[in-house]
Design an enzyme around this catalytic site. Structure first.
Site, short mmCIF file in Angstrom:
data_model
loop_
_atom_site.label_atom_id
_atom_site.label_comp_id
_atom_site.label_asym_id
_atom_site.label_seq_id
_atom_site.Cartn_x
_atom_site.Cartn_y
_atom_site.Cartn_z
N TYR A 1 0.82 -1.21 0.00
CA TYR A 1 0.00 0.00 0.00
C TYR A 1 0.85 1.26 0.00
CZ TYR A 1 -4.93 1.08 0.93
OH TYR A 1 -6.24 1.42 0.84
N ASP B 1 -7.41 -14.63 5.42
CA ASP B 1 -8.66 -15.11 4.81
C ASP B 1 -9.50 -15.88 5.84
OD1 ASP B 1 -6.08 -16.30 3.64
OD2 ASP B 1 -7.36 -18.05 3.84
N ASP C 1 -7.15 -2.67 5.65
CA ASP C 1 -8.11 -1.94 4.84
C ASP C 1 -9.37 -2.78 4.64
OD1 ASP C 1 -9.03 0.13 3.31
OD2 ASP C 1 -8.08 -0.56 1.47
N LYS D 1 -0.84 -12.87 6.15
CA LYS D 1 -0.82 -13.91 5.12
C LYS D 1 0.60 -14.50 5.05
CE LYS D 1 -3.29 -15.00 2.12
NZ LYS D 1 -4.13 -16.22 1.99
#
Ligand code: NAD
Length: 395
Positions: free
Chosen positions: A147, A257, A281, A217
């Protein structure tokens, strides 16, 4: 009078000056309502001892008209000097060449935490069956990750140079379509991780929240997101050994996830979340949707080391309803509540929260929420603000 930071403590005068940016679009409607509600709560609960003197700093359309710049230097220096401020939404200028104020402030004041508390208010419609189980505070890293904006457009000499560097010097053979690829870089540092995780743990301990969950992740991105996870645990063991030992602090981690699924199915397992920029986000917005949407999701960008903090509505300028007295001021009001907590004016907080709970429970809210409520009664922005002030004064 200005807030100062001395010896790691915020020194907040009883008559404190708070700078505000009204914001574009619905900003002109929600900011005065927010200020009036906060003033009423402070007046009611602090016995006339404390008072906020609001001082306006210009940005966006209003600044452009008054000064020819949508981001005057005085606004940046103002937020720097006063340490703590609040802003309404700002439209992203159309056409290039103009820095977004949000990004500029984040970078210049190094506001490394994006703080997003998420809780449900009784009466507010939710897409899940048990929204009361959602009570989380998200610490999103605000300065690093994919980002950070380090990327090159496909077909540019820079992208070509970067591709050659990867393939020729670094011997990277995994780029599937090298000639038609754009590239981005994902920096994740030990320092960046540690200051974010430290802020999350300090918050958890200060608010008796016990559980800090690292969301990442790291199973796929082993060195960046996996590093974030590893450095977070190492920091906790190094700096918070006693709290870990006594059970005051429990660290856990979950793959991003899985978290998105679990936060729908078993949200009660999570309290304080520490995560990277991009994950944060998505997570913040999903959680906001569970408890009623962007109209009531508050937020702040904070540097806990310097004390700088900018509290803000998390929604945009809502151009489709601007000027119609329909905007929900709750996101901004709840951001101001976070600000009161941050400056230690906790006594004013329950007055606002109780007023909001009473309003929502009785079905009284702005149209965005009222239309989904049983017995919903839509009020205008101003009228909703007046209701909150009445409830504060008569409680
Ligand atoms: P938006 O958040 O302004 O609007 C999305 C939808 O939510 C619209 O239907 C709008 O009516 C509704 N909505 C938003 N706030 C509301 C409120 N307080 N009460 C009731 N309904 C509300 O998003 P957008 O339309 O994608 O963006 C509009 C502008 O805002 C763009 O220029 C964007 O860049 C900017 N923006 C600014 C910020 C910020 O300053 N933090 C954040 C997001 C978007």
């Amino acid at each position: 009078m200005k807030i100062r930071k001395e010896n790691d403590m915020l020194i907040v005068p009883d008559k404190v000056t708070i700078p505000f940016i009204e914001g574009d679009g619905v900003g002109a409607e929600i900011m005065p309502v927010c200020q009036a509600v906060v003033d009423a709560a402070v007046a009611k609960t602090c016995g006339g001892r404390k008072q906020i003197e609001w001082t306006e700093l210009l940005a966006g359309e209003k600044a452009l008209q008054a000064t020819g710049s949508s981001l005057p230097e005085a606004t940046m220096t103002g937020f720097g000097e006063y340490l703590v401020g609040i802003k309404g939404p700002l439209g992203t200028p159309i056409g290039g060449g103009m820095r977004s104020l949000n990004v500029a402030m984040r970078q210049e004041l190094d506001l490394y935490v994006c703080l997003r508390p998420v809780r449900w208010f009784r009466g507010v419609a939710s897409p899940v069956k048990e929204p009361h189980k959602v009570d989380m505070v998200v610490f999103r890293e605000n300065t690093e990750d994919i980002y950070a904006g380090i990327e090159w457009e496909v077909g540019t000499p820079e992208a070509d140079r970067f591709r050659r560097f990867l393939m020729e010097e670094m011997k990277v053979g995994k780029i599937r379509f090298p000639d038609t690829s754009a590239f981005g870089v994902k920096p994740v540092s030990i320092e960046g991780t540690e200051r974010l995780v430290r802020a999350a743990i300090d918050y958890a301990i200060a608010h008796n929240r016990t559980n800090v969950t690292i969301v990442h992740k790291g199973n796929i991105m082993k060195f960046t997101e996996g590093g974030f996870r590893k450095w977070a645990y190492e920091l906790a063991e190094r700096e918070y050994a006693d709290a870990l030992q006594s059970g005051q602090l429990v660290m856990q981690d979950v793959i991003a996830d899985a978290f998105l699924q679990n936060s729908l199915l078993t949200p009660e397992k999570y309290s304080v979340i520490a995560t990277l920029n991009l994950n944060g986000d998505y997570i913040s917005d999903q959680l906001a949707a569970i408890v009623g949407g962007i109209g009531i999701a508050p937020g702040a960008n904070i540097n806990y080391a310097s004390g700088h903090a900018v509290f803000e509505a998390t929604h945009g300028t809502a151009p489709n309803i601007a000027g119609t007295n329909q905007a929900n001021p709750s996101s901004l009001i709840l951001s101001a509540v976070m600000m009161l907590e941050y400056i230690g004016w906790n006594e004013a907080v329950p007055a606002i929260i109780t007023a909001m709970e009473t309003a929502f429970e009785s079905g009284r809210a702005t149209a965005d929420l009222a239309r989904f409520m049983t017995n919903g009664q839509a009020l205008g922005t101003k009228e909703f603000g007046e209701l909150l002030i009445n409830l504060i004064n008569n409680n």
